[in-house]
Design a protein around this motif. Structure first.
Motif, short mmCIF file in Angstrom:
data_model
loop_
_atom_site.label_atom_id
_atom_site.label_comp_id
_atom_site.label_asym_id
_atom_site.label_seq_id
_atom_site.Cartn_x
_atom_site.Cartn_y
_atom_site.Cartn_z
N CYS A 76 0.81 -1.22 0.00
CA CYS A 76 0.00 0.00 0.00
C CYS A 76 0.84 1.28 0.00
O CYS A 76 0.31 2.37 -0.13
N LEU A 77 2.13 1.16 0.18
CA LEU A 77 2.99 2.34 0.28
C LEU A 77 3.32 2.92 -1.08
O LEU A 77 3.81 2.21 -1.95
N SER A 78 3.06 4.21 -1.26
CA SER A 78 3.50 4.88 -2.48
C SER A 78 4.79 5.63 -2.23
O SER A 78 5.56 5.87 -3.15
N LEU A 93 9.22 7.23 10.44
CA LEU A 93 9.02 6.96 9.02
C LEU A 93 7.77 7.72 8.59
O LEU A 93 6.70 7.53 9.16
N ASN A 94 7.93 8.59 7.60
CA ASN A 94 6.80 9.29 7.00
C ASN A 94 6.36 8.46 5.81
O ASN A 94 7.18 8.02 5.01
N PHE A 95 5.05 8.24 5.69
CA PHE A 95 4.59 7.40 4.58
C PHE A 95 3.37 7.98 3.91
O PHE A 95 2.65 8.80 4.48
N THR A 136 -8.14 10.02 6.78
CA THR A 136 -8.48 9.97 5.36
C THR A 136 -7.51 10.72 4.46
O THR A 136 -7.70 10.75 3.25
N ALA A 137 -6.46 11.32 5.00
CA ALA A 137 -5.55 12.15 4.22
C ALA A 137 -4.63 11.36 3.31
O ALA A 137 -4.06 11.91 2.38
N GLY A 138 -4.40 10.06 3.60
CA GLY A 138 -3.55 9.24 2.74
C GLY A 138 -2.08 9.27 3.09
O GLY A 138 -1.26 8.77 2.33
N ALA A 139 -1.69 9.83 4.24
CA ALA A 139 -0.28 9.86 4.63
C ALA A 139 -0.19 9.91 6.15
O ALA A 139 -1.19 10.13 6.83
N GLY A 140 1.01 9.69 6.66
CA GLY A 140 1.20 9.73 8.11
C GLY A 140 2.62 9.41 8.50
O GLY A 140 3.52 9.47 7.67
N PHE A 141 2.80 9.06 9.75
CA PHE A 141 4.13 8.70 10.24
C PHE A 141 4.01 7.67 11.34
O PHE A 141 2.97 7.53 11.95
#
Length: 159
Positions: A76-78, A93-95, A136-141
């Protein structure tokens, strides 16, 4: 490893990276809870360890049972990038997730507000954050890495 139990994740969606080294994993699991809403300390008979559930132990010795399969995995990681943790010691880790995985994760977190999820990297429990709102933003850490070098190694192996 430090265990960051109360880490607040601001996640954004999920997507796959091609070329992951064999054995390198990034997983987000649902933590199994009892009727009272607390994490299970024993696995119910209807669940089979290794088939429908898995156990992880944090640095304080607390066990967490999680459901299988994972909600999100490394496919799932872009993007994935290591950085210093500006809020404390260690690294993060920012993903970012793919659009499809972001939608899946957003729907999951919307339905599970107030529950915990387990973030597991290479089979090691990194954090057990409580879902405070739909993500729901599609990113995180995710934190829990002792050094920037450790986080960079994980990020590189997942690219």
């Amino acid at each position: 490893m430090r265990f960051l139990k109360n880490l607040t994740l601001t996640l954004i969606a999920a997507a796959a990276l091609s070329g992951c080294e064999a054995g390198t994993t990034f997983r987000i699991h649902s933590v199994l809870h009892g009727a009272d809403g607390t994490a299970l300390e024993q696995l119910p008979n209807e669940l089979v360890l290794g088939e429908t559930a898995q156990r992880f132990t944090d640095d304080a010795g607390r066990n967490y049972f999680v459901s299988l399969p994972a909600i999100i995995d490394e496919s799932c990681l872009s993007s994935l990038e290591a950085s210093e943790n500006l809020a404390g010691p260690g690294a993060i880790l920012n993903f970012k997730f793919t659009d499809d995985c972001a939608k899946t994760f957003g729907e999951y977190t919307a339905k599970h507000i107030g529950t915990e999820m387990a973030v597991v990297v290479n089979g090691e429990l990194k954090s057990v954050p409580r879902i405070a709102a739909p993500i729901t933003a599609g990113a995180g850490f995710v934190g829990g890495f002792d050094s920037l070098a450790e986080a960079e190694g994980i990020a590189e192996s997942l690219k």
